[in-house]
Scaffold this active site. Structure first.
Site: not given
Length: 319
Positions: A169, A197, A199-200, A220
């Site tokens: 990231t 999807r 993610g965080d 990351t």
């Protein structure tokens, strides 16, 4: 005013960085840190500085964000981004956005122009249109490398997990001369991920967190693991208990590794302007500027130091 010495820290993702890409990754995080720092030096805000640094990395095809993002199972780019202001805990995020060059700019607009914190997919697209952000053809974000990897991962005997290791990231954290902190994080996510999807990165407390009372963090690594432990907020919790940024980062990364087997990296600045760049993966490209000195590295224990003037001179030469 000018009570605080401004600091910026950036990362270009944790994981495995292939030899032939090292130089480009180092140059990219250095350029982003210098650009963010120049905003701070001119009296700009932490929030402007982190947005600028992340935008610079979104535009750099070496990183998995913006142009150069990895592709989902269908071969498309879907991006997530977040920005957060430590002054009042305002935040803006977008998830699963396509066909825009700089998701971080859109996240900032979500924060400033709506009552919401997170817009997704089609709704984010409509909001971008309303804000006059130009749509670009999705293909313009796709690099040859991303397409190659996507094809490889489609092969029946491939293991996309193996390939995830060199992805990351991008992110930035800063403290400005007023003592305000901010964070920003942006990503193309996991290669060959399911459509939709998230993610965080788009999740407050996981992909990033900023609070003037403690500091700012951008993360990351393996998104699902980061979400399980709410990694950014966990680091802040440790700092609130009196830990330094470095110890807080290491403690939280260690917990994520032992508890859920997840690897990652973080950058942190605390309210006193102390910073850390820590990772449990093999590598993480990072750079920071403090006191007019640039520090940067990729491997554990690697830290180069240059004066900002020297770094800017070699930037101009295009080194």
């Amino acid at each position: 005013l000018g009570r605080m010495k401004p600091v910026i820290v950036v990362h270009g993702g944790a994981g495995r960085i292939f030899k032939e890409r090292e130089e480009g990754c180092r140059a990219g995080v250095v350029r982003a840190a210098l650009q963010g720092y120049s905003v701070l030096k001119q009296g700009g805000s932490a929030i402007d500085a982190v947005e600028e640094a992340v935008r610079s990395m979104e535009d750099d095809p070496h990183f998995n964000a913006g142009c150069g993002s990895v592709l989902n199972e269908k071969g498309e780019v879907e991006m997530d981004a977040i920005i957060m202001d430590g002054k009042n805990l305002d935040s803006g995020a977008v998830s699963a956005v396509k066909c825009i060059a700089n998701p971080i700019k859109l996240a900032r607009l979500v924060m400033e122009k709506t009552k919401h914190m997170l817009l997704t997919d089609h709704g984010a697209h409509l909001f971008a249109q309303a804000m006059g952000i130009p749509a670009i053809p999705g293909e313009e974000l796709i690099t040859e490398r991303s397409r190659e990897r996507w094809k490889k991962n489609l092969e029946p005997d491939s293991n996309p997990e193996e390939f995830q290791k060199d992805l990351g990231t991008v992110g930035a954290v800063a403290i400005d001369s007023e003592g305000n902190v901010a964070c920003a994080t942006s990503t193309g996510g996991l290669s060959n991920k399911l459509i939709g999807r998230v993610g965080d990165t788009a999740c407050i407390g996981s992909g990033g967190y900023a609070d003037n009372r403690s500091g700012a963090t951008s993360t990351t690594g393996h998104g699902e693991s980061i979400m399980k432990v709410v990694l950014a907020r966990l680091i802040h919790y440790h700092m609130e208990q009196g830990m330094s940024p470095e110890v807080a980062a290491d403690t939280a990364l260690d917990y994520m590794k032992t508890r859920v087997g997840g690897l990652g990296g973080v950058i942190v600045v605390n309210k006193a302007g102390e910073w850390a760049a820590r990772f449990s993966t093999k590598q993480m490209s990072w750079a920071t500027v403090k006191d007019d000195n640039l520090h940067y590295g990729i491997y554990a224990g690697e830290e180069h130091v240059k004066s900002v003037d020297e770094a800017l001179a070699s930037e101009r030469k295009g080194i």
